[in-house]
Design a protein around this motif. Structure first.
Motif, PDB file in Angstrom:
ATOM      1  N   ILE A 165     101.789  -9.047 -47.274  1.00 46.15           N
ATOM      2  CA  ILE A 165     102.618 -10.253 -47.274  1.00 46.15           C
ATOM      3  C   ILE A 165     103.257 -10.424 -45.918  1.00 46.15           C
ATOM      4  O   ILE A 165     103.612 -11.583 -45.824  1.00 46.15           O
ATOM      5  CB  ILE A 165     103.485 -10.156 -48.411  1.00 46.15           C
ATOM      6  N   MET A 166     103.476  -9.421 -45.169  1.00 41.83           N
ATOM      7  CA  MET A 166     104.223  -9.372 -43.961  1.00 41.83           C
ATOM      8  C   MET A 166     103.754 -10.573 -43.112  1.00 41.83           C
ATOM      9  O   MET A 166     104.311 -11.533 -42.510  1.00 41.83           O
ATOM     10  CB  MET A 166     104.593  -8.308 -43.254  1.00 41.83           C
ATOM     11  N   PRO A 167     102.500 -10.671 -42.790  1.00 44.67           N
ATOM     12  CA  PRO A 167     101.729 -11.797 -41.860  1.00 44.67           C
ATOM     13  C   PRO A 167     102.053 -13.173 -42.463  1.00 44.67           C
ATOM     14  O   PRO A 167     102.181 -14.138 -41.668  1.00 44.67           O
ATOM     15  CB  PRO A 167     100.324 -11.364 -41.997  1.00 44.67           C
ATOM     16  N   ILE A 168     101.753 -13.335 -43.666  1.00 45.83           N
ATOM     17  CA  ILE A 168     102.243 -14.475 -44.458  1.00 45.83           C
ATOM     18  C   ILE A 168     103.613 -14.910 -44.307  1.00 45.83           C
ATOM     19  O   ILE A 168     103.951 -16.157 -43.989  1.00 45.83           O
ATOM     20  CB  ILE A 168     102.077 -14.557 -45.865  1.00 45.83           C
ATOM     21  N   LEU A 169     104.385 -14.146 -44.491  1.00 47.58           N
ATOM     22  CA  LEU A 169     105.883 -14.566 -44.299  1.00 47.58           C
ATOM     23  C   LEU A 169     106.151 -14.863 -42.948  1.00 47.58           C
ATOM     24  O   LEU A 169     106.888 -15.755 -42.478  1.00 47.58           O
ATOM     25  CB  LEU A 169     106.847 -13.166 -44.569  1.00 47.58           C
ATOM     26  N   ASP A 170     105.550 -14.302 -41.750  1.00 49.22           N
ATOM     27  CA  ASP A 170     105.659 -14.721 -40.481  1.00 49.22           C
ATOM     28  C   ASP A 170     105.051 -16.147 -40.342  1.00 49.22           C
ATOM     29  O   ASP A 170     105.867 -16.854 -39.803  1.00 49.22           O
ATOM     30  CB  ASP A 170     104.765 -13.897 -39.648  1.00 49.22           C
ATOM     31  N   LYS A 171     103.959 -16.536 -40.910  1.00 56.63           N
ATOM     32  CA  LYS A 171     103.511 -17.846 -40.831  1.00 56.63           C
ATOM     33  C   LYS A 171     104.378 -18.819 -41.472  1.00 56.63           C
ATOM     34  O   LYS A 171     104.610 -20.098 -40.920  1.00 56.63           O
ATOM     35  CB  LYS A 171     102.137 -17.947 -41.661  1.00 56.63           C
ATOM     36  N   ARG A 183     102.534 -26.181 -47.884  1.00 58.93           N
ATOM     37  CA  ARG A 183     101.088 -26.628 -48.199  1.00 58.93           C
ATOM     38  C   ARG A 183     100.445 -26.938 -47.133  1.00 58.93           C
ATOM     39  O   ARG A 183      99.010 -27.196 -47.224  1.00 58.93           O
ATOM     40  CB  ARG A 183     101.175 -27.647 -49.447  1.00 58.93           C
ATOM     41  N   GLY A 184     101.020 -27.218 -45.928  1.00 65.62           N
ATOM     42  CA  GLY A 184     100.366 -27.717 -44.645  1.00 65.62           C
ATOM     43  C   GLY A 184      99.546 -26.583 -44.177  1.00 65.62           C
ATOM     44  O   GLY A 184      98.940 -26.967 -42.993  1.00 65.62           O
ATOM     45  N   ILE A 185      99.562 -25.387 -44.543  1.00 64.10           N
ATOM     46  CA  ILE A 185      98.864 -24.123 -44.128  1.00 64.10           C
ATOM     47  C   ILE A 185      97.681 -23.961 -44.883  1.00 64.10           C
ATOM     48  O   ILE A 185      97.721 -24.158 -46.179  1.00 64.10           O
ATOM     49  CB  ILE A 185      99.712 -22.917 -43.849  1.00 64.10           C
ATOM     50  N   GLU A 186      96.442 -23.530 -44.485  1.00 64.96           N
ATOM     51  CA  GLU A 186      95.380 -23.408 -45.146  1.00 64.96           C
ATOM     52  C   GLU A 186      95.488 -21.902 -45.395  1.00 64.96           C
ATOM     53  O   GLU A 186      95.743 -21.035 -44.700  1.00 64.96           O
ATOM     54  CB  GLU A 186      93.984 -23.345 -43.938  1.00 64.96           C
ATOM     55  N   TRP A 187      95.617 -21.850 -46.623  1.00 62.40           N
ATOM     56  CA  TRP A 187      95.592 -20.318 -46.993  1.00 62.40           C
ATOM     57  C   TRP A 187      94.298 -19.972 -47.964  1.00 62.40           C
ATOM     58  O   TRP A 187      93.663 -20.776 -48.603  1.00 62.40           O
ATOM     59  CB  TRP A 187      96.823 -20.219 -48.479  1.00 62.40           C
ATOM     60  N   SER A 188      93.954 -18.720 -47.862  1.00 64.82           N
ATOM     61  CA  SER A 188      92.643 -17.904 -48.471  1.00 64.82           C
ATOM     62  C   SER A 188      93.226 -17.655 -50.065  1.00 64.82           C
ATOM     63  O   SER A 188      94.394 -17.767 -50.445  1.00 64.82           O
ATOM     64  CB  SER A 188      92.342 -16.774 -47.990  1.00 64.82           C
ATOM     65  N   ASP A 189      92.165 -17.581 -50.663  1.00 64.76           N
ATOM     66  CA  ASP A 189      92.399 -17.325 -52.246  1.00 64.76           C
ATOM     67  C   ASP A 189      93.201 -16.043 -52.453  1.00 64.76           C
ATOM     68  O   ASP A 189      94.106 -15.984 -53.069  1.00 64.76           O
ATOM     69  CB  ASP A 189      91.064 -17.094 -52.894  1.00 64.76           C
ATOM     70  N   ILE A 193      97.352 -15.672 -54.230  1.00 63.51           N
ATOM     71  CA  ILE A 193      97.730 -14.731 -54.815  1.00 63.51           C
ATOM     72  C   ILE A 193      99.138 -14.069 -54.615  1.00 63.51           C
ATOM     73  O   ILE A 193      99.942 -13.897 -55.378  1.00 63.51           O
ATOM     74  CB  ILE A 193      96.585 -13.886 -55.143  1.00 63.51           C
ATOM     75  N   LEU A 194      99.176 -13.755 -53.451  1.00 65.07           N
ATOM     76  CA  LEU A 194     100.391 -13.140 -53.035  1.00 65.07           C
ATOM     77  C   LEU A 194     101.525 -14.237 -52.839  1.00 65.07           C
ATOM     78  O   LEU A 194     102.532 -13.756 -53.233  1.00 65.07           O
ATOM     79  CB  LEU A 194     100.171 -12.609 -51.510  1.00 65.07           C
ATOM     80  N   LEU A 195     101.359 -15.379 -52.586  1.00 63.63           N
ATOM     81  CA  LEU A 195     102.215 -16.508 -52.553  1.00 63.63           C
ATOM     82  C   LEU A 195     103.005 -16.854 -53.870  1.00 63.63           C
ATOM     83  O   LEU A 195     104.095 -17.126 -53.760  1.00 63.63           O
ATOM     84  CB  LEU A 195     101.654 -17.585 -51.930  1.00 63.63           C
ATOM     85  N   LYS A 196     102.198 -16.676 -54.739  1.00 63.25           N
ATOM     86  CA  LYS A 196     102.711 -16.952 -56.110  1.00 63.25           C
ATOM     87  C   LYS A 196     104.145 -16.353 -56.373  1.00 63.25           C
ATOM     88  O   LYS A 196     104.841 -17.095 -57.020  1.00 63.25           O
ATOM     89  CB  LYS A 196     101.643 -16.573 -57.324  1.00 63.25           C
ATOM     90  N   GLN A 197     104.136 -15.080 -55.983  1.00 64.87           N
ATOM     91  CA  GLN A 197     105.509 -14.356 -56.214  1.00 64.87           C
ATOM     92  C   GLN A 197     106.833 -14.859 -55.583  1.00 64.87           C
ATOM     93  O   GLN A 197     107.742 -14.764 -55.896  1.00 64.87           O
ATOM     94  CB  GLN A 197     105.407 -12.963 -55.714  1.00 64.87           C
ATOM     95  N   LEU A 198     106.375 -15.833 -54.662  1.00 63.28           N
ATOM     96  CA  LEU A 198     107.748 -16.662 -53.957  1.00 63.28           C
ATOM     97  C   LEU A 198     108.135 -17.784 -54.574  1.00 63.28           C
ATOM     98  O   LEU A 198     109.210 -18.352 -54.184  1.00 63.28           O
ATOM     99  CB  LEU A 198     107.115 -16.814 -52.630  1.00 63.28           C
ATOM    100  N   LEU A 200     107.405 -20.895 -54.272  1.00 66.77           N
ATOM    101  CA  LEU A 200     107.840 -21.894 -53.093  1.00 66.77           C
ATOM    102  C   LEU A 200     107.854 -23.454 -53.556  1.00 66.77           C
ATOM    103  O   LEU A 200     106.580 -23.876 -54.150  1.00 66.77           O
ATOM    104  CB  LEU A 200     106.993 -21.854 -51.709  1.00 66.77           C
ATOM    105  N   ILE A 201     108.656 -24.180 -53.320  1.00 66.48           N
ATOM    106  CA  ILE A 201     108.872 -25.523 -53.713  1.00 66.48           C
ATOM    107  C   ILE A 201     107.741 -26.323 -52.917  1.00 66.48           C
ATOM    108  O   ILE A 201     107.060 -27.170 -53.318  1.00 66.48           O
ATOM    109  CB  ILE A 201     110.128 -26.178 -53.626  1.00 66.48           C
ATOM    110  N   THR A 202     107.720 -26.097 -51.705  1.00 65.17           N
ATOM    111  CA  THR A 202     106.883 -26.922 -50.677  1.00 65.17           C
ATOM    112  C   THR A 202     105.315 -26.442 -50.880  1.00 65.17           C
ATOM    113  O   THR A 202     104.611 -27.131 -49.999  1.00 65.17           O
ATOM    114  CB  THR A 202     107.385 -26.764 -49.053  1.00 65.17           C
ATOM    115  N   LEU A 203     105.127 -25.503 -51.524  1.00 65.74           N
ATOM    116  CA  LEU A 203     103.584 -25.175 -51.799  1.00 65.74           C
ATOM    117  C   LEU A 203     103.114 -26.008 -53.071  1.00 65.74           C
ATOM    118  O   LEU A 203     101.878 -26.241 -52.914  1.00 65.74           O
ATOM    119  CB  LEU A 203     103.442 -23.724 -52.146  1.00 65.74           C
ATOM    120  N   LYS A 204     103.908 -26.764 -53.791  1.00 60.96           N
ATOM    121  CA  LYS A 204     103.608 -27.439 -54.728  1.00 60.96           C
ATOM    122  C   LYS A 204     102.868 -28.941 -54.439  1.00 60.96           C
ATOM    123  O   LYS A 204     103.059 -29.366 -53.318  1.00 60.96           O
ATOM    124  CB  LYS A 204     104.866 -28.061 -55.503  1.00 60.96           C
TER     125      LYS A 204
END
Length: 369
Positions: A165-171, A183-189, A193-198, A200-204
């Motif tokens: 998750i560390m590289p994701i957090l850096d991004k 949500r402005g970043i292209e994320w892989s599937d 899955i890892l992002l769900k635990q956060l 995030l409001i701006t991922l909606k």
């Protein structure tokens, strides 16, 4: 299914007026900030002409539409992420929703106060987006601090997850630090899955709702054009609506009166109807039907669900004991006019557990518990 859309925006942009029209139940609306503190929640029927057509061909005792939930959240202001204007409470309310309807004021009216003293939809959108991004950034910073500690426990499961998750957090830190949504970043599937635990409001998923006056419905004004240009960059949906007009329509007592109002206004569909449909679709929701003498009913399922999952929407026993489903599409019913004619025409199928349900299917489930 417990899915809902949170209605957000600056104070006095028309959120509560639109919510009241949606639910045909008055939310508190006034010409001052923070007239809504606790969120109002409304369950709204999803308009669906297919339901009415099915009931004409298979007359039922009851007609039951699909529903979607809307939450009216108090207006956010600059500094909300730091607690300004009860911001922490309101941000928590947004975090609990599944998608965001961002209401933007796109009309002039000297009698309705704007918190910044002028009309500028792009500035207003930026104000909200920055506050949501800063709230998410705080979440990311805390998770990164914890991940740094977990990395020290070499070989542990927590250390492995922290390394993922560390590289994701850096991004995220870089993106959110600029006031831009996750949500402005292209994320892989796998990353999602890892992002769900956060949480995030701006991922909606977000849809912009341009609230215009009655003159703004005929053609886009300059404010709406700016919002649409921004939405195109973000690959977001836009709905243009006149909140006050919709409130006037919603206040009428009968469907006949409402239809007459629409006809006189030269509208084939109300703005609220478009808003409900787009919200429903944005949540990834679709509709299948059951039809019989007792009731014709619209059921909500997630796009991509297979037959057993769709059956589980009716009752968990239907999913557990699923055997097969009798299926035809409502458009075939409209063509053949009866289920017996459908059978004779070979349009009624027997489908098993791997069948992916389609929007507009009419289904009868066979199960054994």
């Amino acid at each position: 299914m417990g899915l809902n859309c949170g209605i957000v925006g600056l104070p006095n942009v028309g959120k509560s007026t639109i919510f009241s029209a949606l639910t045909s139940a008055p939310a508190e609306a006034a010409n001052y900030p923070f007239c809504t503190i606790d969120p109002n929640v409304g369950i709204v029927n999803v308009p669906d002409e297919r339901l009415n057509k099915i009931s004409e061909l298979i007359p039922p005792q009851k007609l039951i539409p699909a529903v979607v939930e809307f939450v009216d959240i108090a207006g956010l202001v600059k500094g909300a992420s730091k607690g300004e204007g009860l911001g922490n409470k309101f941000l928590a309310n947004i975090r609990e929703t599944d998608a965001i309807l961002h209401v933007v004021r796109c009309f002039e009216n000297e009698d309705i106060t704007h918190v910044d003293g002028s009309i500028d939809p792009l500035r207003d959108i930026e104000t909200i987006n920055i506050e949501l991004a800063l709230a998410d950034l705080e979440t990311v910073d805390k998770r990164k601090e914890r991940a740094s500690k977990e990395l020290r426990a070499a070989g542990s499961e927590k250390a492995k997850e922290a390394a993922q998750i560390m590289p994701i957090l850096d991004k995220l830190q870089a993106q959110l630090g600029e006031g831009k949504p996750a949500r402005g970043i292209e994320w892989s599937d796998d990353q999602r899955i890892l992002l769900k635990q956060l949480h995030l409001i701006t991922l909606k998923k977000t849809m912009y709702v341009c609230n215009v006056d009655e003159n703004g419905l005929d053609e886009d004004n300059d404010y709406v054009k700016k919002v649409k240009a921004l939405a195109e960059e973000e690959k977001a949906e836009v709905v243009v609506i006149c909140g006050q007009l919709e409130a006037d329509i919603a206040s009428l007592e009968t469907e006949e009166e409402k239809q007459m109002f629409l006809d006189e206004a030269g509208m084939t569909e109300s703005g609220l109807s478009r808003l409900i449909h787009k919200s429903y679709n944005m949540l990834g929701l679709r509709t299948y039907f059951t039809a019989g003498e007792q009731e014709v009913r619209a059921w909500t399922f997630h796009e991509g669900d297979k037959a057993p999952q769709a059956a589980g929407v009716i009752h968990t026993d239907f999913e557990k004991g699923f055997i097969k489903a009798e299926v035809y599409h409502c458009t075939d019913l409209f063509e053949f006019k009866s289920e017996s004619a459908l059978k004779s025409g070979g349009k009624l199928r027997i489908e098993g557990k791997e069948y992916v349900v389609k929007d507009g299917d009419v289904m009868h489930f066979r199960f054994n518990v």
